[in-house]
Design an enzyme around this catalytic site. Structure first.
Site, short mmCIF file in Angstrom:
data_model
loop_
_atom_site.label_atom_id
_atom_site.label_comp_id
_atom_site.label_asym_id
_atom_site.label_seq_id
_atom_site.Cartn_x
_atom_site.Cartn_y
_atom_site.Cartn_z
N PHE A 126 0.86 -1.18 0.00
CA PHE A 126 0.00 0.00 0.00
C PHE A 126 0.89 1.23 0.00
CE2 PHE A 126 -2.33 3.55 1.69
CZ PHE A 126 -3.51 3.49 0.97
N ASP A 167 9.29 2.98 1.64
CA ASP A 167 8.10 3.73 2.05
C ASP A 167 7.92 3.52 3.56
OD1 ASP A 167 5.67 4.85 2.57
OD2 ASP A 167 4.63 3.92 0.87
N LYS A 185 2.84 9.93 8.02
CA LYS A 185 1.86 9.77 9.11
C LYS A 185 2.25 10.40 10.46
CE LYS A 185 -1.06 6.10 7.36
NZ LYS A 185 -0.62 5.46 6.13
C1 LIG Z 1 -0.88 5.67 4.70
C2 LIG Z 1 0.21 5.27 3.77
C3 LIG Z 1 0.42 5.96 2.57
C4 LIG Z 1 -0.51 7.07 2.10
O1 LIG Z 1 -0.52 8.15 2.97
P1 LIG Z 1 -1.71 9.22 2.87
O2 LIG Z 1 -1.29 10.30 3.83
O3 LIG Z 1 -2.96 8.51 3.29
O4 LIG Z 1 -1.78 9.69 1.49
C5 LIG Z 1 1.48 5.58 1.78
N1 LIG Z 1 2.31 4.59 2.15
C6 LIG Z 1 2.13 3.90 3.30
C7 LIG Z 1 3.10 2.82 3.67
C8 LIG Z 1 1.08 4.21 4.14
O5 LIG Z 1 0.88 3.52 5.27
#
Ligand SMILES: *Cc1c(COP(=O)(O)O)cnc(C)c1O
Length: 419
Positions: free
Chosen positions: A159, A244, A273
């Site tokens: 994700f 990520d 986040k």
């Molecule tokens: C939540 C998340 C995203 C996306 O972040 P948003 O602020 O919701 O756009 C991307 N990569 C990872 C690993 C995430 O957990």
């Protein structure tokens, strides 16, 4: 016009007369908000530390922390005061200008990520925007005319966000299919399979995107040694290794970066986040001078990214995490929670690190556990039919963890009875 002389209370602006109940708010919600999130579980009005309250006055222990966002809980006094005073001093300047908090935060991120000389930072406003910047960075690893680098590799279960570039990296077909065609060239390979990775990475590969722990897939850590193997394969092929850490970064696992002890230097890391302690901010860190010069002036941008308030919020958050030994606390409480969970009847597997925890149940009742939890005053999340995810504020106390552990057997029973 410059000063409001008799400022109304915000509640007078949002309430339409009298105190509004949760049910009334949800009815207003469904007539005014786009339906992409379904019906929200509760209408929350106030928070303090790890607790939040809904519009009907019910209290909850927040074990999800706004999905790994509220690193210091709700309404943290230092973060609140830093945000307020920055906003009262200088709130927004555009990227024709810079500000001290932006520069100081970039330096701080390079420091805590142990980035080598020549590393740089780009600020965005969210996780998906940080990933979008990384996607464009990857596209600039163009290769040669004879062997253009057209392939980008991500993992099954990945994700990476919901905008079109990030969505191309996200694996879930239900999220992707309605929006075809997505940016081309992304291939998804089996999760955690080093041989599949070695076979996929070649001279046509621009980048490999990895989450050290897949959060949305139910808190699935990459197997030990995988990041090292990925570093070797990408270095040999001239591909970028992009981590990520939007969910796993900034102390969530008890380390600044979840990849911090993997013994590798990536080419780029995305953050978001937890970075702003609840305030929206994202970042892309590019490691070393070569990667940091792939995007040149004019090739990327943002209006709000790196604004004084967001960067001040992040500086305040990092300051508290660092000066109050929060990372050590995260490791201890996380360990306590995991061992407590493993001892509970009906919990079949416990995964994760620090305060990013996933656990599996012996029945497909995770959604019902979330509902039972809300009724009993606990906020948890179910990323899959038999999986519960916890990503509480990093300041969760052992007593609060114990309160949840003590309540969980009854929540499981309630969930099973409701089937
Ligand atoms: C939540 C998340 C995203 C996306 O972040 P948003 O602020 O919701 O756009 C991307 N990569 C990872 C690993 C995430 O957990």
């Amino acid at each position: 016009m410059n000063q409001i002389e008799t400022a109304p209370e915000l509640t007078e602006i949002v309430e339409t007369g009298g105190q509004t109940t949760g049910a009334q708010w949800l009815s207003r919600y469904s007539s005014s908000l786009l339906g992409v999130f379904g019906t929200p579980q509760r209408v929350l009005v106030r928070g303090a530390g790890c607790l939040v309250w809904d519009a009907d006055g019910k209290e909850y222990l927040d074990l999800l922390g706004g999905i790994a966002v509220n690193a210091l809980g709700h309404a943290h006094p230092f973060v609140t005061s830093v945000i307020s005073s920055q906003l009262a001093t200088l709130g927004h300047v555009s990227n024709f200008f810079t500000s001290p908090t932006q520069i100081a935060l970039a330096e701080k991120l390079l420091d805590i990520s142990k980035a080598p000389a020549g590393s740089k930072v780009f600020f965005a406003n969210s996780g998906t925007e940080a990933v979008e910047a990384a996607f464009k960075l990857a596209r600039r690893n163009v290769g040669s005319a004879a062997t253009p680098r057209t392939k980008i590799i991500a993992l099954e279960g990945a994700f990476h966000g919901r905008t079109m570039g990030a969505l191309a990296l996200t694996a879930k077909e239900a999220y992707r299919a309605p929006f075809a065609p997505l940016p081309a060239g992304v291939v998804h390979i089996p999760f955690g399979d080093v041989d599949a990775l070695r076979a996929a990475v070649d001279e046509s590969t621009a980048a490999v995107f990895l989450e050290p722990i897949q959060g949305e897939a139910g808190v699935r850590p990459l197997p030990a040694g995988y990041l090292k193997a990925a570093r070797e394969a990408t270095s040999a092929a001239g591909a970028l290794l992009i981590l990520d850490e939007v969910q796993t970064g900034i102390g969530r696992t008890g380390k600044w970066l979840a990849s911090g002890d993997a013994g590798i230097v990536p080419d780029a890391v995305t953050l978001a986040k937890g970075l702003g302690g609840g305030f929206p901010i994202g970042a892309l860190i590019t490691f070393g001078p070569e990667t940091s010069s792939l995007l040149s002036a004019g090739q990327h941008g943002t209006t709000f990214g790196g604004n004084p308030v967001a960067t001040a919020a992040a500086l305040a958050t990092l300051h508290v995490l660092e000066n109050q030994q929060v990372l050590t606390h995260v490791r201890e409480v996380g360990e306590h929670l995991r061992s407590g969970l493993a001892a509970i009847d009906g919990v079949t597997e416990v995964r994760g690190e620090g305060l990013l925890i996933g656990f599996d149940l012996d029945a497909d009742v995770a959604a019902a556990v979330v509902t039972a939890g809300l009724d009993a005053g606990f906020i948890v999340n179910s990323p899959g039919p038999h999986t519960i995810r916890l990503a509480p504020p990093l300041i969760l106390t052992t007593d609060q963890a114990d309160r949840f552990l003590a309540a969980l057997p009854a929540l499981l029973q309630t969930a099973k009875d409701a089937q």
